[in-house]
Design an enzyme around this catalytic site. Structure first.
Site, PDB file in Angstrom:
ATOM      1  N   ILE A 142      85.615  -0.608-155.899  1.00 38.83           N
ATOM      2  CA  ILE A 142      85.258   0.599-155.137  1.00 38.83           C
ATOM      3  C   ILE A 142      83.736   0.679-155.065  1.00 38.83           C
ATOM      4  O   ILE A 142      83.060   0.792-156.090  1.00 38.83           O
ATOM      5  CB  ILE A 142      85.828   1.871-155.796  1.00 38.83           C
ATOM      6  CG1 ILE A 142      87.339   1.748-156.001  1.00 38.83           C
ATOM      7  CG2 ILE A 142      85.498   3.097-154.954  1.00 38.83           C
ATOM      8  CD1 ILE A 142      87.949   2.874-156.832  1.00 38.83           C
ATOM      9  N   ASP A 143      83.205   0.610-153.854  1.00 43.14           N
ATOM     10  CA  ASP A 143      81.748   0.568-153.665  1.00 43.14           C
ATOM     11  C   ASP A 143      81.411   1.335-152.383  1.00 43.14           C
ATOM     12  O   ASP A 143      80.956   0.770-151.399  1.00 43.14           O
ATOM     13  CB  ASP A 143      81.295  -0.891-153.571  1.00 43.14           C
ATOM     14  CG  ASP A 143      79.786  -1.036-153.597  1.00 43.14           C
ATOM     15  OD1 ASP A 143      79.123  -0.250-154.295  1.00 43.14           O
ATOM     16  OD2 ASP A 143      79.265  -1.937-152.908  1.00 43.14           O
TER      17      ASP A 143
END
Length: 221
Positions: A142-143
């Site tokens: 998750i970025d």
């Protein structure tokens, strides 16, 4: 080549645009490499690549190489995908979800992520995608940022529970967070402190950059 050499002395911007999602998309030569930036922060390569590389090293390159399917929520220029493919030698399936099609156009043009054979790009909202997907994943990265802002849904229990549900046995979540002030540092402490699931464990990784903290969630069974 000249721009690359000069960039060790000062950054050289070679492209700038904007989109419905980003006020500024910039490609710059900096310290001998191309980086993708927003108006106020690094989106791909440069410091961000170093941060996520440390997270992947903490999980274990050998472990990741044996995985079958990686989900990347927030592709930008694709630096973490390049680390997976070029440094780890990951040959399994990579699904990258990115809400901003203009970012993907830039990533294809300047960083050639469209030449990665095991990568599938999906233009979609990450929240919508995790509700719809029927797949399970060994690793979920998750970025997600809009410049220096992180969408609130990333820290909501419903989103976290759904992401954890999508993990295969012994799967891992690598969550990159931005902490710019005391409020966001407290947000992270609360997120980690209130996380409790019998089948999972959560921890943070010592920071590579002062304003980014990586959170790792591992499925134990």
């Amino acid at each position: 080549m000249l721009k690359k050499i000069v960039s060790y002395l000062l950054p050289i911007k070679i492209y700038q645009s904007k989109s419905a999602w980003s006020k500024s998309i910039e490609v710059t030569w900096a310290n001998g490499e191309l980086v993708l930036d927003s108006e106020n922060t690094n989106y791909s390569y440069g410091s961000l690549q170093r941060i996520l590389r440390k997270g992947l090293k903490t999980i274990g390159f050998k472990r990741i190489k044996k995985m079958e399917h990686v989900l990347v929520l927030g592709v930008a220029g694709g630096s973490v995908i390049k680390t997976l493919v070029d440094e780890i030698g990951f040959t399994g399936k990579i699904t990258g979800v990115e809400i901003d099609p203009e970012i993907i156009t830039v990533a294809n043009t300047y960083f050639k992520i469209n030449e990665i054979p095991n990568l599938t790009i999906v233009i979609d909202d990450a929240f919508e995608f995790i509700l719809k997907t029927k797949d399970k994943y060994d690793l979920i990265i998750i970025d997600i940022f809009q410049d220096t802002t992180m969408p609130a849904f990333l820290f909501e229990k419903f989103f976290t529970d759904r992401v954890c549900f999508l993990l295969k046995s012994k799967g891992v979540v690598l969550f990159n967070t931005m902490c710019l002030d005391s409020e966001s540092n407290l947000r992270n402490k609360k997120y980690v402190g209130e996380f409790y699931e019998n089948q999972f464990k959560i921890r943070t990784i010592p920071r590579v950059e002062v304003h980014n903290e990586l959170i790792v969630i591992e499925k134990l069974i």
